[in-house]
Enzyme design. Structure first.
Site: not given
Ligand code: UD1
Length: 364
Positions: A206
């Site tokens: 991821h």
């Molecule tokens: C975040 C953390 C990362 C951690 C990871 C674990 C930061 C900078 N990154 O990354 O350190 O390793 O979580 O999973 O804080 N999304 C969904 N549903 C959700 C959450 C996210 O669909 O419940 C999608 C959204 O489109 C979002 C993307 O996933 O844009 C990324 O989510 P985000 O929380 O921004 O970063 P992660 O890649 O999950």
């Protein structure tokens, strides 16, 4: 004393659970509040962890959701400040290195509320990683530094943190693993997916540096193509990765691979089941490098660096980077029976939260 425990994204829930449980043992001293920022919000990224880890509903839910780093961090700060002003906690505990960690430590320190950082001092020395920025800023603001290994203390010392503020306590994620890991839903998850113990590899991916860059993502997929000819690969797919497979037009590449089994993101117990029974793991996650080390499962980390070098020096982790040949070579080494053996690092014994609360009771 009211103690705010901040959690926002998936790996945070496993880290706060044992601290919450420990705080609850001392009702005359502490009133723990779980603050969920809503950085992760889908049921399978959030709610299922509360159920699996027997955590109560969050006391305060900030409902932030996804956005750019600046917008997400800023929104968390705005809402978290309101929560602090309303409840006036005596301590804010932040864990790990996600945007919620950074945002809440910044707000707390400006309001002169002491901050305890659990998992302090880890460094990848790679500032292109958003988490590295989060770690550096949080550690420049914290008042109590709870670390998982001695090298984290060394990093903090080099950054000028006074030794009296550092406490090497072990790893709260390992507390959770040792408490709940044995309850995993191993066999039922395996039979649902049609695989048998030690007859599959587990893949998680991821990191933006891997899945947002088409050249790197392609190199990883090319490696997977070869590996799946020798062993099935189970791939619980993070929402970011799912989106990127579509955006970068990678669907066809995956469709042609018969032995890759996709699943939705899994809850803690389902994932622990798959992890415990796997032959080996391919990952770019931080926490999984630690969990495989404790479980003695060989782990290939698809990154150039790690903020958790102890999993390499003492554990089962091998940093393989993103080069196709290297990933295939190391996977074959494991499949040929020569996977890396390791030992469990010092104080990763299930008692980190107990040590943290003992120290807080002495100091606060
Ligand atoms: C975040 C953390 C990362 C951690 C990871 C674990 C930061 C900078 N990154 O990354 O350190 O390793 O979580 O999973 O804080 N999304 C969904 N549903 C959700 C959450 C996210 O669909 O419940 C999608 C959204 O489109 C979002 C993307 O996933 O844009 C990324 O989510 P985000 O929380 O921004 O970063 P992660 O890649 O999950």
């Amino acid at each position: 004393m009211k103690v705010f425990l901040v959690a926002g994204a998936r790996p945070n829930f496993m880290k706060i659970a044992p601290i919450y449980e420990e705080l609850r043992k001392y009702p005359d001293r502490f009133e723990p509040f779980i603050i969920h920022t809503g950085q992760h919000y889908d049921d399978e990224m959030s709610k299922v962890f509360f159920e699996d880890l027997k955590l109560p509903e969050p006391d305060i839910y900030l409902e932030i959701g996804s956005a750019s780093h600046a917008v997400q961090t800023a929104k968390i700060m705005i809402e978290f400040e309101k929560a602090i002003l309303k409840e006036n906690p005596g301590l804010v505990v932040v864990v790990g290195d996600v945007n919620s960690t950074l945002a809440c430590s910044l707000v707390s320190s400006k309001l002169l509320i002491p901050v305890a950082h659990v998992e302090a001092g880890l460094r990848s020395f790679d500032r292109t990683m958003p988490e590295e920025i989060n770690r550096l800023v949080t550690d420049s603001l914290s008042d109590y530094f709870f670390t998982t290994c001695e090298d984290a203390n060394d990093n903090l010392k080099k950054e000028g943190i006074p030794e009296k503020k550092m406490f090497f306590v072990g790893n709260t994620m390992v507390d959770t693993l040792l408490k709940f890991g044995a309850n995993h839903k191993g066999t039922s998850t395996l039979s649902k997916l049609g695989v048998r113990e030690k007859e599959y590899a587990l893949l998680t991916l991821h990191r933006p540096s891997n899945v947002d860059d088409k050249r790197i993502f392609t190199s990883i997929i090319d490696a997977l193509e070869e590996i799946q000819e020798r062993i099935k690969i189970i791939f619980p797919t993070h929402p970011r990765t799912k989106k990127q497979i579509k955006n970068l037009g990678m669907e066809d590449k995956f469709v042609s691979m018969q032995n890759i089994i996709f699943t939705e993101p899994l809850g803690y117990l389902d994932f622990m089941g798959l992890l415990t029974c796997s032959k080996f793991v391919l990952t770019d996650s931080g926490g999984i490098q630690e969990e495989t080390t404790v479980l003695g499962i060989p782990c290939l980390t698809l990154r150039k660096n790690t903020e958790r070098p102890i999993t390499v020096t003492e554990g089962t982790n091998v940093l393989v980077g993103v080069d196709k040949e290297r990933i295939v070579e190391e996977s074959c080494r494991i499949l040929d029976g020569n996977g890396k053996l390791g030992r469990i690092p010092q104080l990763w014994d299930g008692k980190a939260a107990q040590r943290i609360i003992k120290i807080l009771m002495e100091r606060l």
